[in-house]
Motif scaffolding. Structure first.
Motif, mmCIF file in Angstrom:
data_model
loop_
_atom_site.group_PDB
_atom_site.id
_atom_site.type_symbol
_atom_site.label_atom_id
_atom_site.label_comp_id
_atom_site.label_asym_id
_atom_site.label_seq_id
_atom_site.Cartn_x
_atom_site.Cartn_y
_atom_site.Cartn_z
ATOM 1 N N TYR A 1 0.803 -1.220 0.000
ATOM 2 C CA TYR A 1 0.000 0.000 0.000
ATOM 3 C C TYR A 1 0.840 1.276 0.000
ATOM 4 O O TYR A 1 0.372 2.314 -0.448
ATOM 5 C CB TYR A 1 -0.974 0.013 1.177
ATOM 6 C CG TYR A 1 -2.196 -0.818 0.904
ATOM 7 C CD1 TYR A 1 -3.235 -0.313 0.137
ATOM 8 C CD2 TYR A 1 -2.308 -2.110 1.384
ATOM 9 C CE1 TYR A 1 -4.353 -1.074 -0.140
ATOM 10 C CE2 TYR A 1 -3.416 -2.882 1.116
ATOM 11 C CZ TYR A 1 -4.442 -2.360 0.355
ATOM 12 O OH TYR A 1 -5.541 -3.130 0.078
ATOM 13 N N LYS B 1 -8.026 -4.897 -7.602
ATOM 14 C CA LYS B 1 -8.523 -5.849 -6.608
ATOM 15 C C LYS B 1 -8.021 -7.203 -7.065
ATOM 16 O O LYS B 1 -8.160 -7.552 -8.239
ATOM 17 C CB LYS B 1 -10.045 -5.836 -6.570
ATOM 18 C CG LYS B 1 -10.627 -4.501 -6.186
ATOM 19 C CD LYS B 1 -12.134 -4.510 -6.301
ATOM 20 C CE LYS B 1 -12.690 -3.148 -5.980
ATOM 21 N NZ LYS B 1 -14.138 -3.082 -6.178
ATOM 22 N N TRP C 1 -8.143 -8.517 1.050
ATOM 23 C CA TRP C 1 -8.319 -7.180 1.621
ATOM 24 C C TRP C 1 -8.351 -6.097 0.540
ATOM 25 O O TRP C 1 -8.849 -5.006 0.789
ATOM 26 C CB TRP C 1 -7.235 -6.877 2.652
ATOM 27 C CG TRP C 1 -5.846 -6.981 2.107
ATOM 28 C CD1 TRP C 1 -5.126 -5.988 1.516
ATOM 29 C CD2 TRP C 1 -5.033 -8.141 2.070
ATOM 30 N NE1 TRP C 1 -3.907 -6.459 1.105
ATOM 31 C CE2 TRP C 1 -3.820 -7.786 1.446
ATOM 32 C CE3 TRP C 1 -5.190 -9.448 2.509
ATOM 33 C CZ2 TRP C 1 -2.784 -8.685 1.236
ATOM 34 C CZ3 TRP C 1 -4.143 -10.331 2.307
ATOM 35 C CH2 TRP C 1 -2.973 -9.958 1.674
ATOM 36 N N THR C 2 -7.858 -6.403 -0.669
ATOM 37 C CA THR C 2 -7.897 -5.407 -1.741
ATOM 38 C C THR C 2 -9.310 -5.179 -2.262
ATOM 39 O O THR C 2 -9.540 -4.197 -2.980
ATOM 40 C CB THR C 2 -6.977 -5.790 -2.918
ATOM 41 O OG1 THR C 2 -7.420 -7.028 -3.486
ATOM 42 C CG2 THR C 2 -5.534 -5.910 -2.469
ATOM 43 N N PHE C 3 -10.262 -6.032 -1.920
ATOM 44 C CA PHE C 3 -11.642 -5.793 -2.308
ATOM 45 C C PHE C 3 -12.251 -4.674 -1.462
ATOM 46 O O PHE C 3 -13.223 -4.046 -1.869
ATOM 47 C CB PHE C 3 -12.466 -7.078 -2.207
ATOM 48 C CG PHE C 3 -12.151 -8.041 -3.308
ATOM 49 C CD1 PHE C 3 -12.759 -7.913 -4.545
ATOM 50 C CD2 PHE C 3 -11.226 -9.047 -3.118
ATOM 51 C CE1 PHE C 3 -12.457 -8.787 -5.582
ATOM 52 C CE2 PHE C 3 -10.913 -9.929 -4.144
ATOM 53 C CZ PHE C 3 -11.526 -9.793 -5.377
ATOM 54 N N PHE C 4 -11.676 -4.412 -0.300
ATOM 55 C CA PHE C 4 -12.132 -3.306 0.550
ATOM 56 C C PHE C 4 -11.354 -2.026 0.255
ATOM 57 O O PHE C 4 -11.907 -0.932 0.324
ATOM 58 C CB PHE C 4 -11.976 -3.680 2.031
ATOM 59 C CG PHE C 4 -12.765 -4.889 2.406
ATOM 60 C CD1 PHE C 4 -14.146 -4.836 2.504
ATOM 61 C CD2 PHE C 4 -12.139 -6.095 2.634
ATOM 62 C CE1 PHE C 4 -14.885 -5.958 2.827
ATOM 63 C CE2 PHE C 4 -12.868 -7.223 2.963
ATOM 64 C CZ PHE C 4 -14.240 -7.151 3.066
ATOM 65 N N ALA C 5 -10.064 -2.175 -0.056
ATOM 66 C CA ALA C 5 -9.203 -1.039 -0.381
ATOM 67 C C ALA C 5 -8.253 -1.476 -1.503
ATOM 68 O O ALA C 5 -7.211 -2.081 -1.239
ATOM 69 C CB ALA C 5 -8.411 -0.598 0.849
#
Length: 173
Positions: A52, A75, A81-85
């Motif tokens: 990140y 994503k 977790w990349t589906f959220f950020a």
């Protein structure tokens, strides 16, 4: 990439060492799974932070005059977790310190950066009046005006983010 791998392993070993020290000081009060859990959590946290913070660290390395023209955020199924950020995996930056405005045409170095790959520097020209871009790999003239005249121009459209960055933020008004 190798340095990040070494840093990740070192951080895991350091976290395991801290837990070992705490176990020695408390005479085994921590459960046996605490050491591998701490090492795994430390390595996982570092890996996520590294992913990140990559784009910000890359931009810092380019200097304060560099501007982000475009970012690709993705994503990925193997990183839930990349589906959220979503994480930035590629970016295009422009070197504001070397930009030259020539009657509506901005000549600038364009940096193409991608996570886990070598970056590239592309000398480019952006015609802000006709909404087009030319990559100036091969200078075909003795001066910049001749080079721009003989360049192979590509129509990019008025809403192109790289053209907008060059024209709106680097062009002298």
């Amino acid at each position: 990439m190798l340095l990040e791998f070494i840093a990740t392993l070192s951080l895991g070993a350091g976290a395991a060492g801290i837990i070992l020290l705490v176990q020695k000081l408390t005479r085994g009060a921590l459960p046996r799974w605490a050491m591998p859990a701490a090492a795994g959590l430390a390595m996982f946290t570092f890996a996520v932070w590294s992913e990140y913070s990559w784009s910000a660290r890359s931009m810092d390395a380019l200097g304060p005059e560099a501007i982000v023209a475009s970012e690709v955020k993705q994503k990925q199924i193997w990183r839930p977790w990349t589906f959220f950020a979503p994480v930035t995996t590629r970016l295009i930056a422009l070197d504001g310190s070397g930009a030259v405005d020539m009657d509506g045409t901005v000549v600038v170095d364009m940096y193409l950066l991608s996570r886990w790959q070598d970056g590239a520097v592309v000398p480019a020209a952006f015609d802000c009046l006709l909404n087009r871009r030319a990559d100036l790999f091969e200078a075909r003239g003795d001066d910049i005006a001749t080079t721009l005249h003989s360049a192979d121009w590509l129509a990019v459209g008025a809403s192109d983010p790289v053209l907008r960055a060059a024209c709106d933020r680097l062009r002298l008004n």
